[in-house]
Design a protein around this motif. Sequence first.
Motif: not given
Length: 391
Positions: A3-12, A259-268, A301-302
């Motif tokens: 399960a996603p941790c609280p800091e991850d984006p979540s489907l509301e 800021m980091e120039g990278r991918l954080l999440y892929t959401l399905h 969660n940003f």
Amino acid sequence: MAAPCPEDPSLERHFKGHRDAVTCVDFSFNTKQLASGSMDSCLMVWHMKPQSRAYRFVGHKDAVTCVNFSPSGHLLASGSRDKTVRIWVPNVKGESTVFRAHTATVRSVHFCSDGQSLVTASDDKTVKVWSTHRQKFLFSLSQHINWVRCAKFSPDGRLIVSASDDKTVKLWDKTSRECVHSYCEHGSFVTYVDFHPSGTCIAAASMDNTVKVWDVRTHRLLQHYQLHSAAVNALSFHPSGNYLVTASSDSTLKILDLMEGRLLYTLHGHQGPATTVAFSRTGEYFASGGSDEQVMVWKSNFDVVDYGEIIKVQRPPTMLASSSGNLPEVDFPIPPGRGRSQESVQSQPQEPISMPQTLTSTLEHIVGQLDVLTQFPAQINEIALPALGSC
């Protein structure tokens, strides 16, 4: 899958009511309403308050391709394949005025930050600017040589950016009505473009599966992302300026750390192409739509921006991102039959939503040697535009 941790984006929640592919979404400024348009020719206005009935606005004679709330939230603009723009009052009455804006499909509508003007883009290859209150035509920008899919005002209203099937992104000076620069790096149709909240750079999405970020002062390509496996259909900046969310025909949403120039999440979440995505004005939520007729609302969660404070935005480094590596993929399938009937048009799930009142600072991301950019006109006015005629 864990399960996603609280800091991850979540489907509301998700909204079900459209009868064909969703083409566009936009939040009102106070995040109380979410508008969506569809190939079903209808405009829906959903309420973020649980168990509230949605409004279905009928008026367009063909697919609704674009929606945008005015800064005050008192008006809602929509464009359609029927070649018209409608300005709606987003209440239960759903009253609207309509005007024939273009000679072909209207692909994009966007209010200026002062709410006084509206920019539209069309398959007739033009970008047009209108006064909001009487829908009076002001002027046209006509250098694209193929369909124009998107046009946006800069945050200060001084510039306009447009994206076209001619594979270019064009930057325009609103006052002189001249093309300031053409960005020609994309290898296919450019589907979407928008300004960074600071107004100092732009990001564009393309059918070449890439996202590119340019500085509008130096016209340098700052970042290039080749992360999707199909066309990128839309993108949206988080209001802090630190993140970008993209929607693609590969069915995924991706969240990039600029800021980091990278991918954080892929959401399905969507079954089939994800056609549209937009952050709320505070960044607490983002919404997406797809060819599966679904409108989904995600909790970011940003960092959440408090508009009572000064928003200071940091320019990301110029790192190129080209692969996802071992990055989290979060899968949110929608169970069959979970949505209500089209007649009830209510949201799922129905948990209450609260809006945080505190500002989560983004200043800890600031790197000392980079310039701190603000949205103050005093600083924006110091930016010298390059000589005209560079198109």
